[in-house]
Write a protein that holds these residues in place. Structure first.
Motif, short mmCIF file in Angstrom:
data_model
loop_
_atom_site.label_atom_id
_atom_site.label_comp_id
_atom_site.label_asym_id
_atom_site.label_seq_id
_atom_site.Cartn_x
_atom_site.Cartn_y
_atom_site.Cartn_z
N ARG A 106 0.87 -1.19 0.00
CA ARG A 106 0.00 0.00 0.00
C ARG A 106 0.90 1.22 0.00
N ARG A 167 -10.85 4.76 -3.44
CA ARG A 167 -10.35 3.79 -4.45
C ARG A 167 -11.20 2.53 -4.49
N GLN A 230 -12.31 10.83 2.22
CA GLN A 230 -10.89 10.48 2.37
C GLN A 230 -10.06 11.70 2.79
C1 NCD Z 1 -10.34 1.46 2.50
C2 NCD Z 1 -9.06 1.94 1.86
O1 NCD Z 1 -7.99 1.88 2.47
O2 NCD Z 1 -9.16 2.35 0.72
N1 NCD Z 1 -10.12 0.73 3.67
C3 NCD Z 1 -9.81 -0.59 3.60
O3 NCD Z 1 -8.90 -1.01 2.92
N2 NCD Z 1 -10.62 -1.42 4.26
C4 NCD Z 1 -11.33 2.54 2.67
C5 NCD Z 1 -10.99 3.75 3.48
O4 NCD Z 1 -9.90 3.85 4.05
O5 NCD Z 1 -11.85 4.62 3.57
#
Ligand code: NCD
Length: 305
Positions: A106, A167, A230
């Motif tokens: 990530r 996303r 976000q």
């Molecule tokens: C999401 C992300 O990281 O995109 N969370 C996740 O992976 N469960 C959604 C978010 O952070 O709002």
């Protein structure tokens, strides 16, 4: 059937057959998980590289690897890694791909997963690249819909909240577009509308979609998919504060409605806690589904399933 690619970067890579195979293997993995796991990935190492906050995605990837008998090496937060010293993604990945057998990464920049995959000698899974994509979340969302609604064709899904930076709704849109007759209702403030890359995909595929700004116009669906605004993508905190709670779903709004309620989590107030006890609420179950789906993806990309 192995997946016809080495890296999972975007749901746009998938065919319907790939998606159905992942659902099938995920079901088998759920059974394995409920029996306490297996040794399928014994001797394999997952590098879990999270350069942006994560709770569910990281923990469920790591749980998935451990449940399959593999091991995990991890780095968390740009501040604790050499990216903080200015190292490029390319150099980090070149090195990690000599340590581990598979990478889940990530990173705050859109396109970072593609950049990493160009260098990586081992499978790389995009666990979220800024406002770009989050394919494994979309697959666990698909698994949840498939289980709860007994199929994915002919569904009506309402997506609510930050459709611009979220996303998960981008990846899920591309994935649902593989199924028949899926209809979208998009609820967002005008500033946070679904981006052009997704709208043009709906149009190309001939998918039915409507953009509205009222949540009540969207609750008569099969799925209401809520999202968090976000915060980390906003340059101006005041703008975030103005938009953050435009849409809050509560128990009253769901009276007499059959829709299942989903959310990738974390929720920051978008779903009132009085929804939690309703039969509509599926978001915690959805989060639990992250483990079998990620078990399936690890095993399939390592060509062990
Ligand atoms: C999401 C992300 O990281 O995109 N969370 C996740 O992976 N469960 C959604 C978010 O952070 O709002």
């Amino acid at each position: 059937m192995p997946l016809p690619f080495q890296h999972l970067l975007s749901t746009k890579q998938l065919t319907r057959a790939d998606a159905e195979e992942i659902l099938r293997v995920s079901e088998a993995m759920e059974t394995i998980k409920n029996k306490g796991g297996s040794e399928l990935l014994k001797g394999k190492i997952l590098a879990s590289l999270f350069f942006e906050p994560s709770t569910r995605t990281r923990l469920s990837f790591e749980t998935a690897m451990l449940r399959l008998g593999g091991e995990v090496i991890t780095t968390e937060g740009v501040q604790f890694s050499s990216l903080y010293k200015g190292e490029t993604i390319e150099d980090t990945i070149r090195m990690v791909s000599q340590y581990a057998d598979i990478i889940a990464m990530r990173h705050p920049e859109q396109g970072s997963a593609e950049r990493g995959a160009e260098i990586s000698k081992i499978p790389l899974i995009n666990a979220g690249d800024g406002p770009g994509q989050h394919p494994t979340q979309a697959l666990l969302d698909l698994y949840t819909i498939h289980k709860e609604l007994k199929g994915v064709d002919d569904i009506h899904i309402t997506m609510v909240g930050d459709l611009l930076y979220g996303r998960t709704v981008h990846s899920l849109s591309f994935l649902l577009g593989l199924f028949k007759n899926v209809k979208f209702t998009l609820v967002s403030p005008p500033e946070l509308r679904m981006p052009e890359k997704v709208i043009s995909f709906y149009k190309e595929k001939g998918l039915q979609f409507t953009e509205v700004d009222n949540i009540q116009d969207g609750v008569d669906a099969d799925v209401v998919y809520m999202t968090r605004v976000q915060k980390e993508r906003f340059a101006d905190e005041k703008e975030y504060d103005r938009l953050k709670l435009k849409y809050v779903l509560n128990g009253e709004m769901l009276k007499g409605k059959k829709a299942i309620v989903m959310h990738p989590l974390p929720r920051i107030g978008e779903i009132a806690t009085d929804v939690d006890a309703l039969p509509n609420a599926k978001y915690f179950l959805q989060a639990a589904n992250g483990v079998p789906v990620r078990m399936a993806l690890l095993a399939m990309l390592l060509q062990k399933a």
